[in-house]
Write a protein that holds these residues in place. Structure first.
Motif, PDB file in Angstrom:
ATOM      1  N   PRO A 180       1.454   5.622  -7.800  1.00  0.00           N
ATOM      2  CA  PRO A 180       0.088   5.107  -7.817  1.00  0.00           C
ATOM      3  C   PRO A 180      -0.241   4.329  -8.931  1.00  0.00           C
ATOM      4  O   PRO A 180       0.506   4.299  -9.998  1.00  0.00           O
ATOM      5  CB  PRO A 180      -0.581   6.523  -8.463  1.00  0.00           C
ATOM      6  CG  PRO A 180       0.353   7.590  -7.670  1.00  0.00           C
ATOM      7  CD  PRO A 180       1.610   6.919  -7.732  1.00  0.00           C
ATOM      8  N   ARG A 209       2.056   1.636  -3.425  1.00  0.00           N
ATOM      9  CA  ARG A 209       1.228   2.294  -4.371  1.00  0.00           C
ATOM     10  C   ARG A 209       0.848   3.728  -4.193  1.00  0.00           C
ATOM     11  O   ARG A 209       0.283   4.519  -4.966  1.00  0.00           O
ATOM     12  CB  ARG A 209      -0.210   1.561  -4.078  1.00  0.00           C
ATOM     13  CG  ARG A 209      -0.115   0.156  -4.984  1.00  0.00           C
ATOM     14  CD  ARG A 209      -1.289  -0.652  -4.658  1.00  0.00           C
ATOM     15  NE  ARG A 209      -2.693  -0.245  -5.134  1.00  0.00           N
ATOM     16  CZ  ARG A 209      -3.112  -0.360  -6.713  1.00  0.00           C
ATOM     17  NH1 ARG A 209      -2.270  -1.298  -7.211  1.00  0.00           N
ATOM     18  NH2 ARG A 209      -4.262  -0.175  -6.828  1.00  0.00           N
ATOM     19  N   ARG A 210       0.886   4.225  -2.714  1.00  0.00           N
ATOM     20  CA  ARG A 210       0.914   5.764  -2.604  1.00  0.00           C
ATOM     21  C   ARG A 210       2.046   6.420  -3.206  1.00  0.00           C
ATOM     22  O   ARG A 210       2.041   7.390  -3.754  1.00  0.00           O
ATOM     23  CB  ARG A 210       1.080   5.943  -0.963  1.00  0.00           C
ATOM     24  CG  ARG A 210      -0.444   5.480  -0.517  1.00  0.00           C
ATOM     25  CD  ARG A 210      -0.288   5.966   0.896  1.00  0.00           C
ATOM     26  NE  ARG A 210       0.263   5.423   1.639  1.00  0.00           N
ATOM     27  CZ  ARG A 210       0.113   4.296   2.608  1.00  0.00           C
ATOM     28  NH1 ARG A 210      -0.932   3.826   2.429  1.00  0.00           N
ATOM     29  NH2 ARG A 210       1.053   3.674   3.255  1.00  0.00           N
ATOM     30  N   ASP A 211       3.160   5.773  -3.245  1.00  0.00           N
ATOM     31  CA  ASP A 211       4.463   6.354  -3.838  1.00  0.00           C
ATOM     32  C   ASP A 211       4.327   6.578  -5.338  1.00  0.00           C
ATOM     33  O   ASP A 211       4.716   7.249  -6.109  1.00  0.00           O
ATOM     34  CB  ASP A 211       5.769   5.781  -3.416  1.00  0.00           C
ATOM     35  CG  ASP A 211       5.688   6.148  -1.827  1.00  0.00           C
ATOM     36  OD1 ASP A 211       5.258   7.079  -1.351  1.00  0.00           O
ATOM     37  OD2 ASP A 211       6.866   5.375  -1.287  1.00  0.00           O
ATOM     38  N   LEU A 255       0.789  -1.105  -0.059  1.00  0.00           N
ATOM     39  CA  LEU A 255       0.114  -0.075  -0.127  1.00  0.00           C
ATOM     40  C   LEU A 255       0.847   1.323   0.111  1.00  0.00           C
ATOM     41  O   LEU A 255       0.563   2.196  -0.996  1.00  0.00           O
ATOM     42  CB  LEU A 255      -0.866  -0.031   1.193  1.00  0.00           C
ATOM     43  CG  LEU A 255      -2.055  -1.024   1.375  1.00  0.00           C
ATOM     44  CD1 LEU A 255      -2.900  -1.084   2.757  1.00  0.00           C
ATOM     45  CD2 LEU A 255      -2.979  -0.682   0.141  1.00  0.00           C
ATOM     46  N   ALA A 256       2.006   1.256   0.668  1.00  0.00           N
ATOM     47  CA  ALA A 256       2.678   2.581   0.902  1.00  0.00           C
ATOM     48  C   ALA A 256       3.409   2.365  -0.576  1.00  0.00           C
ATOM     49  O   ALA A 256       3.687   3.750  -0.885  1.00  0.00           O
ATOM     50  CB  ALA A 256       3.841   2.053   1.837  1.00  0.00           C
ATOM     51  N   ASP A 315      -8.538   2.403  -3.681  1.00  0.00           N
ATOM     52  CA  ASP A 315      -8.222   3.627  -4.514  1.00  0.00           C
ATOM     53  C   ASP A 315      -8.820   3.520  -5.785  1.00  0.00           C
ATOM     54  O   ASP A 315      -8.856   4.366  -6.326  1.00  0.00           O
ATOM     55  CB  ASP A 315      -6.787   3.616  -4.664  1.00  0.00           C
ATOM     56  CG  ASP A 315      -5.974   2.581  -5.211  1.00  0.00           C
ATOM     57  OD1 ASP A 315      -6.594   1.627  -5.780  1.00  0.00           O
ATOM     58  OD2 ASP A 315      -4.747   2.435  -5.031  1.00  0.00           O
ATOM     59  N   ARG A 354      -7.952   2.084  -8.438  1.00  0.00           N
ATOM     60  CA  ARG A 354      -6.973   2.346  -9.665  1.00  0.00           C
ATOM     61  C   ARG A 354      -6.725   0.927 -10.389  1.00  0.00           C
ATOM     62  O   ARG A 354      -6.620   0.802 -11.606  1.00  0.00           O
ATOM     63  CB  ARG A 354      -5.520   2.633  -9.326  1.00  0.00           C
ATOM     64  CG  ARG A 354      -5.582   4.203  -8.696  1.00  0.00           C
ATOM     65  CD  ARG A 354      -4.294   4.413  -8.423  1.00  0.00           C
ATOM     66  NE  ARG A 354      -4.241   5.855  -7.696  1.00  0.00           N
ATOM     67  CZ  ARG A 354      -3.905   7.036  -8.532  1.00  0.00           C
ATOM     68  NH1 ARG A 354      -4.194   7.017  -9.685  1.00  0.00           N
ATOM     69  NH2 ARG A 354      -4.111   8.198  -7.695  1.00  0.00           N
TER      70      ARG A 354
END
Length: 220
Positions: free
Chosen positions: A75, A71-73, A68-69, A97, A99
């Motif tokens: 996307p 994917r935040r960095d 998840l981290a 999210d 996506r």
């Protein structure tokens, strides 16, 4: 296609490396714990991450949190979870999210190497691959008050197969229906869930899964 793999069991990790390499993938990193996974994802920027949910040091949710981290960095980073159990909350969080490019498979239900390699490719391409047991958990999470309760048993069957990333033709073959009948069921599903139909299969599945994620969250 470059893969970062996270699995704490040595024999299983080595087996997955051999399997994926035999199907033409490149293993950028194969790690055994959460901190190493975080580092590998940041360093390697892979095309897809294949991760177990529970990794050392605490064996709780290190694998998922690292994914998840990442994917935040980055996307939309494709992530395929390979777990021993259905972790309903984790599945919803991964889908939250909207996506796409996510998958959730159960280790003891992956039947063969070709199936697994195909799942990795579909997730890397932006699609969704969900084990039917995971989908069943998401479907029942909303309770009787959820719009999901409006679906007929056949529509639920169609929705589960859609969420696995299957085409209309594949759904029809699996359920012994005509493609036109499948199209009618899908139109009914979107109407009952207040979702706009789309000609793009991946985006359509993403919308359904995003809805399932929202409906599965506890209400106050």
């Amino acid at each position: 296609m470059r893969i970062v793999l996270a699995e704490d069991l040595h024999l299983l990790r080595d087996g997955l490396v051999l399997l994926l390499e035999s199907h033409g993938f490149t293993i950028a990193a194969a790690v055994a714990d959460g901190p190493s996974l975080r580092g590998a994802l940041a360093r390697e920027r892979p095309d897809v991450a294949v991760v177990d949910v529970r990794l050392p040091p605490t064996f709780t949710d290190e694998g998922l949190q690292a994914a998840l981290a990442a994917r935040r960095d980055t996307p939309g980073l494709p992530v395929l979870v390979l777990s021993q159990h259905v972790e309903q909350l984790y599945a919803r969080e991964l889908l939250a999210d909207g996506r796409g490019a996510v998958g959730y498979l159960l280790k003891d239900r992956v039947l063969n190497g070709d199936q697994f390699a195909d799942a990795v490719r579909r997730v890397a391409a932006g699609g969704t691959v969900m084990d039917p047991q995971v989908i069943a958990k998401l479907l029942t999470a909303g309770g009787t008050a959820s719009p999901l309760a409006r679906l007929t048993a056949r529509e639920r069957d169609v929705l589960e197969l859609m969420a696995q990333g299957r085409s209309n033709a594949a759904v029809a073959q699996r359920l012994f229906l005509s493609e036109s009948a499948v199209s009618k069921h899908i139109a009914a599903i979107f109407a009952k869930l207040d979702l706009s139909p789309s000609d793009d299969d991946n985006r359509r599945v993403m919308a359904v899964l995003a809805f399932l994620n929202d409906s599965g969250r506890p209400t106050s």
